[in-house]
Motif scaffolding. Structure first.
Motif, PDB file in Angstrom:
ATOM      1  N   UNK B  89       0.847  -1.191   0.000  1.00 13.21           N
ATOM      2  CA  UNK B  89       0.000   0.000   0.000  1.00 13.21           C
ATOM      3  C   UNK B  89       0.886   1.246   0.000  1.00 13.21           C
ATOM      4  N   UNK B  90       0.375   2.351  -0.554  1.00 15.25           N
ATOM      5  CA  UNK B  90       1.223   3.553  -0.680  1.00 15.25           C
ATOM      6  C   UNK B  90       1.425   4.288   0.637  1.00 15.25           C
ATOM      7  N   UNK B  91       0.522   4.108   1.587  1.00 16.30           N
ATOM      8  CA  UNK B  91       0.637   4.855   2.844  1.00 16.30           C
ATOM      9  C   UNK B  91      -0.193   4.182   3.918  1.00 16.30           C
ATOM     10  N   UNK B  92       0.197   4.416   5.159  1.00 15.18           N
ATOM     11  CA  UNK B  92      -0.614   3.983   6.296  1.00 15.18           C
ATOM     12  C   UNK B  92      -1.083   5.237   7.011  1.00 15.18           C
ATOM     13  N   UNK B  93      -2.395   5.395   7.124  1.00 10.51           N
ATOM     14  CA  UNK B  93      -2.941   6.600   7.743  1.00 10.51           C
ATOM     15  C   UNK B  93      -3.035   6.425   9.260  1.00 10.51           C
ATOM     16  N   UNK B  94      -2.521   7.408   9.966  1.00  7.10           N
ATOM     17  CA  UNK B  94      -2.692   7.425  11.422  1.00  7.10           C
ATOM     18  C   UNK B  94      -3.672   8.564  11.689  1.00  7.10           C
ATOM     19  N   UNK B  95      -4.917   8.227  12.036  1.00  4.19           N
ATOM     20  CA  UNK B  95      -5.956   9.262  12.126  1.00  4.19           C
ATOM     21  C   UNK B  95      -5.671  10.285  13.232  1.00  4.19           C
ATOM     22  N   UNK B  96      -6.178  11.478  13.048  1.00  4.30           N
ATOM     23  CA  UNK B  96      -6.023  12.548  14.034  1.00  4.30           C
ATOM     24  C   UNK B  96      -6.449  12.053  15.416  1.00  4.30           C
ATOM     25  N   UNK B  97      -5.614  12.303  16.403  1.00 11.29           N
ATOM     26  CA  UNK B  97      -5.877  11.866  17.783  1.00 11.29           C
ATOM     27  C   UNK B  97      -6.189  10.373  17.878  1.00 11.29           C
ATOM     28  N   UNK B  98      -5.694   9.623  16.930  1.00 11.56           N
ATOM     29  CA  UNK B  98      -6.009   8.190  16.910  1.00 11.56           C
ATOM     30  C   UNK B  98      -4.770   7.338  16.724  1.00 11.56           C
ATOM     31  N   UNK B  99      -5.004   6.080  16.409  1.00 13.02           N
ATOM     32  CA  UNK B  99      -3.896   5.130  16.301  1.00 13.02           C
ATOM     33  C   UNK B  99      -3.985   4.303  15.027  1.00 13.02           C
ATOM     34  N   UNK B 100      -2.852   3.834  14.583  1.00 10.50           N
ATOM     35  CA  UNK B 100      -2.804   2.803  13.548  1.00 10.50           C
ATOM     36  C   UNK B 100      -2.134   1.590  14.185  1.00 10.50           C
ATOM     37  N   UNK B 101      -2.794   0.445  14.059  1.00 12.29           N
ATOM     38  CA  UNK B 101      -2.259  -0.774  14.658  1.00 12.29           C
ATOM     39  C   UNK B 101      -1.651  -1.648  13.568  1.00 12.29           C
ATOM     40  N   UNK B 102      -0.345  -1.831  13.649  1.00 11.62           N
ATOM     41  CA  UNK B 102       0.320  -2.758  12.729  1.00 11.62           C
ATOM     42  C   UNK B 102       0.435  -4.065  13.481  1.00 11.62           C
ATOM     43  N   UNK B 103      -0.316  -5.066  13.047  1.00 15.09           N
ATOM     44  CA  UNK B 103      -0.319  -6.315  13.806  1.00 15.09           C
ATOM     45  C   UNK B 103      -0.490  -7.517  12.886  1.00 15.09           C
ATOM     46  N   UNK B 104      -0.095  -8.703  13.384  1.00 13.30           N
ATOM     47  CA  UNK B 104      -0.194  -9.907  12.550  1.00 13.30           C
ATOM     48  C   UNK B 104      -1.579 -10.045  11.916  1.00 13.30           C
TER      49      UNK B 104
END
Ligand SMILES: [Cu+2]
Lengths: 205, 155
Positions: B89-104
């Motif tokens: 994917x071209x990008x991973x978005x981390x939302x405003x005041x939020x989180x992005x979880x990179x997980x299995x």
């Protein structure tokens, strides 16, 4: 100055449209494998494939419970998760239970996964796992009978780092070679243990 | 009508320019990053972490770099009727005041063409690059896929 702002705005619009369009263009090129999953219960059955120690058949383990998982060693996440959970389950078993269980890892990526490489990979999990693979024709016959779906995802034929879409079920085959059930991806070690014990006690003489 | 549209674009532009002055890397907190140990001879592995965005603007992770592999790519898994499809994917978005979880099983940073020796106990250095060009360096332990049992594999 006005011209500059106008140009910047224009650039913004173009980039924005590009971002908006991206997910759609991706989706369209990827709608290939999903519809192949068989609805009928797969028939399973015997098969023979290559291991580093020579040919291995499912029927070689007629006195054991056999778990079969289909994947490929390049897989960074799905296969190690599943085999890791299986390995954790294996450690919870008694010696007697271990002796009555055989885990098979079948690679659907025989272009890259030689039997030797598969052995190295399978041994890592320390659970008596045997790594197997075969020709495309041999693999396709087996995956059809077991309801496995796989598709090599390689946009550039020269790309040696391609990935393989694959279904991630663990197939449970009772002593005697009958396909009993399939367990979903990321089944927990405890659930693997439960299933193994259920089928081992069911088939006690 | 044209005036209206222009105003809208101007507003959009002002958001873009605010972003340009922000420092994405400084607004992102990285928690529990790790790289998954792979069997000897394996060519690829994944790295996982939680990214927390402490700003009120969405932030895009657009690239990751590491000397531990020939190629480092942003990936996700799509579950499609039981079929696991891994896609760049071209990008991973981390939302405003939020989180992005990179997980299995989901989003991950994939290390392809591993240099020798990705083994539990080692530390991998990685640089995360955000959309505004700012960078963040992280150190990640290598963990065995079987380590959550408490028994590390011995080699
Ligand atoms: Cu990946």
């Amino acid at each position: 100055m006005k011209k500059f702002i106008f140009f910047t705005v224009l650039l913004g619009i173009v980039i924005g449209l590009f971002i908006l369009a991206w997910p759609f263009s991706q989706q369209n090129s990827e709608q290939t494998t999903a519809h192949l999953i068989l609805n009928d219960k797969p028939v399973g059955g015997d098969f023979t494939l290559k291991s580093a120690q020579g040919p291995v058949s499912l029927s070689d383990f007629n006195d054991k419970l056999v778990l079969v998982y289909f994947g490929y060693t390049f897989c960074p996440d799905i296969c190690p998760t599943n085999l890791g959970n299986l390995a954790l389950a294996y450690r919870q078993l008694s010696e007697d239970e271990k002796a009555k269980l055989q885990i098979l890892f079948v690679s659907v990526d025989s272009n890259r996964d030689t039997p030797q490489r598969l052995k190295q990979y399978a041994d890592y999990f320390n659970s008596g796992i045997i790594g197997l693979t075969g020709s495309k024709a041999e693999l396709d016959d087996i995956v059809n009978r077991y309801g496995v779906v796989y598709m090599i995802h390689q946009e550039d034929p020269k790309d040696e780092h391609y990935s393989v879409d694959h279904s991630a079920f663990t197939y449970v085959i009772t002593p005697g070679g009958e396909l009993a059930t399939q367990l979903p991806h990321a089944t927990s070690p405890d659930d693997f243990v439960k299933t193994i014990r259920t089928y081992l006690t069911q088939t006690q003489p | 009508m044209f005036k209206h549209t222009l105003a809208l674009f101007a507003a959009a532009l002002s958001i873009i320019s605010v972003n340009a002055f922000a420092d994405n890397a400084a607004d992102i907190e990285v928690e529990q990053p790790y790289v998954r140990e792979v069997p000897p001879g394996a060519m690829a592995t994944g790295s996982f972490m939680t990214l927390t965005n402490m700003s009120d603007q969405d932030i895009q992770l657009v690239q990751a770099k590491s000397n531990a592999a020939k190629k480092v790519e942003l990936h996700t898994h799509v579950h499609d009727n039981g079929v696991m499809k891994m896609r760049q994917i071209p990008a991973i978005k981390i939302p405003a005041d939020g989180q992005a979880h990179l997980k299995p099983g989901g989003l991950h940073i994939m290390l392809i063409g591993l240099q020798d020796g990705i083994q539990a106990g080692q530390t991998i250095e990685m640089t995360l690059v955000f959309k505004d060009g700012s960078e963040k360096s992280i150190s990640m332990p290598v963990k065995s896929v079987m380590s959550h049992s408490g028994h590390m594999m011995s080699h």
